[in-house]
Design a protein around this motif. Structure first.
Motif, PDB file in Angstrom:
ATOM      1  N   LYS A 129     -27.459-150.225 127.555  1.00  0.00           N
ATOM      2  CA  LYS A 129     -27.508-148.791 127.827  1.00  0.00           C
ATOM      3  C   LYS A 129     -26.104-148.250 128.107  1.00  0.00           C
ATOM      4  O   LYS A 129     -25.421-148.725 129.018  1.00  0.00           O
ATOM      5  CB  LYS A 129     -28.422-148.516 129.017  1.00  0.00           C
ATOM      6  CG  LYS A 129     -29.873-148.855 128.728  1.00  0.00           C
ATOM      7  CD  LYS A 129     -30.739-148.605 129.920  1.00  0.00           C
ATOM      8  CE  LYS A 129     -32.167-149.015 129.603  1.00  0.00           C
ATOM      9  NZ  LYS A 129     -33.037-148.965 130.754  1.00  0.00           N
ATOM     10  N   PRO A 130     -25.666-147.236 127.338  1.00  0.00           N
ATOM     11  CA  PRO A 130     -24.315-146.682 127.543  1.00  0.00           C
ATOM     12  C   PRO A 130     -24.121-146.069 128.930  1.00  0.00           C
ATOM     13  O   PRO A 130     -23.028-146.123 129.483  1.00  0.00           O
ATOM     14  CB  PRO A 130     -24.194-145.614 126.459  1.00  0.00           C
ATOM     15  CG  PRO A 130     -25.214-145.967 125.436  1.00  0.00           C
ATOM     16  CD  PRO A 130     -26.315-146.643 126.177  1.00  0.00           C
ATOM     17  N   ASP A 134     -24.051-150.226 122.736  1.00  0.00           N
ATOM     18  CA  ASP A 134     -25.211-150.199 121.856  1.00  0.00           C
ATOM     19  C   ASP A 134     -24.720-150.166 120.410  1.00  0.00           C
ATOM     20  O   ASP A 134     -24.224-149.144 119.942  1.00  0.00           O
ATOM     21  CB  ASP A 134     -26.069-148.975 122.149  1.00  0.00           C
ATOM     22  CG  ASP A 134     -27.351-148.959 121.336  1.00  0.00           C
ATOM     23  OD1 ASP A 134     -27.599-149.924 120.602  1.00  0.00           O
ATOM     24  OD2 ASP A 134     -28.097-147.974 121.445  1.00  0.00           O
ATOM     25  N   TYR A 166     -26.339-150.112 117.663  1.00  0.00           N
ATOM     26  CA  TYR A 166     -27.106-149.197 116.827  1.00  0.00           C
ATOM     27  C   TYR A 166     -26.597-147.768 116.993  1.00  0.00           C
ATOM     28  O   TYR A 166     -26.538-146.997 116.048  1.00  0.00           O
ATOM     29  CB  TYR A 166     -28.595-149.285 117.160  1.00  0.00           C
ATOM     30  CG  TYR A 166     -29.171-150.644 116.849  1.00  0.00           C
ATOM     31  CD1 TYR A 166     -29.475-150.998 115.539  1.00  0.00           C
ATOM     32  CD2 TYR A 166     -29.376-151.572 117.844  1.00  0.00           C
ATOM     33  CE1 TYR A 166     -29.991-152.245 115.241  1.00  0.00           C
ATOM     34  CE2 TYR A 166     -29.892-152.828 117.556  1.00  0.00           C
ATOM     35  CZ  TYR A 166     -30.200-153.150 116.256  1.00  0.00           C
ATOM     36  OH  TYR A 166     -30.701-154.389 115.965  1.00  0.00           O
ATOM     37  N   GLU A 167     -26.212-147.414 118.199  1.00  0.00           N
ATOM     38  CA  GLU A 167     -25.669-146.084 118.455  1.00  0.00           C
ATOM     39  C   GLU A 167     -24.314-145.921 117.767  1.00  0.00           C
ATOM     40  O   GLU A 167     -23.999-144.865 117.231  1.00  0.00           O
ATOM     41  CB  GLU A 167     -25.535-145.855 119.965  1.00  0.00           C
ATOM     42  CG  GLU A 167     -25.212-144.425 120.335  1.00  0.00           C
ATOM     43  CD  GLU A 167     -26.309-143.467 119.913  1.00  0.00           C
ATOM     44  OE1 GLU A 167     -25.968-142.348 119.498  1.00  0.00           O
ATOM     45  OE2 GLU A 167     -27.492-143.819 119.994  1.00  0.00           O
ATOM     46  N   ALA A 214     -25.008-145.250 114.171  1.00  0.00           N
ATOM     47  CA  ALA A 214     -25.497-143.890 113.980  1.00  0.00           C
ATOM     48  C   ALA A 214     -24.351-142.886 114.078  1.00  0.00           C
ATOM     49  O   ALA A 214     -24.286-141.916 113.321  1.00  0.00           O
ATOM     50  CB  ALA A 214     -26.580-143.571 114.999  1.00  0.00           C
ATOM     51  N   ALA A 215     -23.405-143.128 114.997  1.00  0.00           N
ATOM     52  CA  ALA A 215     -22.250-142.237 115.147  1.00  0.00           C
ATOM     53  C   ALA A 215     -21.359-142.276 113.912  1.00  0.00           C
ATOM     54  O   ALA A 215     -20.688-141.300 113.589  1.00  0.00           O
ATOM     55  CB  ALA A 215     -21.451-142.628 116.391  1.00  0.00           C
ATOM     56  N   ARG A 254     -33.918-149.249 114.201  1.00  0.00           N
ATOM     57  CA  ARG A 254     -33.910-150.033 115.437  1.00  0.00           C
ATOM     58  C   ARG A 254     -35.149-150.935 115.515  1.00  0.00           C
ATOM     59  O   ARG A 254     -36.259-150.460 115.334  1.00  0.00           O
ATOM     60  CB  ARG A 254     -33.924-149.123 116.656  1.00  0.00           C
ATOM     61  CG  ARG A 254     -32.657-148.371 116.880  1.00  0.00           C
ATOM     62  CD  ARG A 254     -32.833-147.464 118.097  1.00  0.00           C
ATOM     63  NE  ARG A 254     -31.647-146.708 118.354  1.00  0.00           N
ATOM     64  CZ  ARG A 254     -30.682-147.104 119.196  1.00  0.00           C
ATOM     65  NH1 ARG A 254     -30.823-148.215 119.863  1.00  0.00           N
ATOM     66  NH2 ARG A 254     -29.618-146.372 119.365  1.00  0.00           N
ATOM     67  N   SER A 297     -34.544-153.457 120.550  1.00  0.00           N
ATOM     68  CA  SER A 297     -33.139-153.036 120.499  1.00  0.00           C
ATOM     69  C   SER A 297     -32.608-152.542 121.838  1.00  0.00           C
ATOM     70  O   SER A 297     -31.404-152.423 122.007  1.00  0.00           O
ATOM     71  CB  SER A 297     -32.957-151.953 119.447  1.00  0.00           C
ATOM     72  OG  SER A 297     -33.661-150.787 119.822  1.00  0.00           O
ATOM     73  N   ASN A 298     -33.480-152.218 122.783  1.00  0.00           N
ATOM     74  CA  ASN A 298     -32.989-151.769 124.086  1.00  0.00           C
ATOM     75  C   ASN A 298     -32.802-152.928 125.060  1.00  0.00           C
ATOM     76  O   ASN A 298     -32.573-152.720 126.234  1.00  0.00           O
ATOM     77  CB  ASN A 298     -33.952-150.734 124.683  1.00  0.00           C
ATOM     78  CG  ASN A 298     -35.326-151.315 124.902  1.00  0.00           C
ATOM     79  OD1 ASN A 298     -35.654-152.365 124.377  1.00  0.00           O
ATOM     80  ND2 ASN A 298     -36.137-150.631 125.680  1.00  0.00           N
TER      81      ASN A 298
END
Length: 122
Positions: free
Chosen positions: A18-19, A25, A27-28, A31-32, A39, A43-44
């Motif tokens: 968690k950012p 992350d 995956y984030e 996405a960016a 996901r 994935s969390n």
């Protein structure tokens, strides 16, 4: 050695992912960058493996692993020998074609190799 592993998915911590808690992350980040992501359900969470909780012991003669290791060693040695022989052959052919030094292959073979090279160019 093949040790049995069981995952306890309910006990995994999401704090390293968690950012807002200082995690990363991936995956984030994808996405960016504008890439499409899918996901997975886990994935969390972040799985961390460590060893040393208990004892694992195997007994036996381990005949198959020993045979497998011997076969791989022989195959590796044969591969290295074949590679070295191919390197020597290529060096002799290069010297033959460039005329740098007589390699002992003889003038007829030299002529045949040059004829083959000339035919490939045509």
């Amino acid at each position: 050695w093949h040790l049995p592993v069981t995952m306890s998915w309910t006990e995994l911590s999401g704090s390293l992912v968690k950012p807002e808690k200082g995690g990363f992350d991936p995956y984030e980040a994808e996405a960016a960058a504008g890439r499409a992501i899918h996901r997975p359900s886990w994935s969390n969470k972040l799985a961390i493996y460590h060893r040393g909780v208990g004892w694992a012991e195997k007994r036996g003669y381990f005949v198959v692993p020993k045979i497998e290791e011997m076969a791989w060693r022989r195959l590796r040695d044969a591969s290295e020998a074949a590679s070295a022989a191919a390197d020597r052959l290529m060096l002799r052919l290069r010297r033959l074609l460039t005329g740098a030094r007589d390699t002992g292959l003889g003038p007829i073979l030299r002529w045949r190799l040059r004829q083959g090279a000339a035919m490939r160019r045509a």
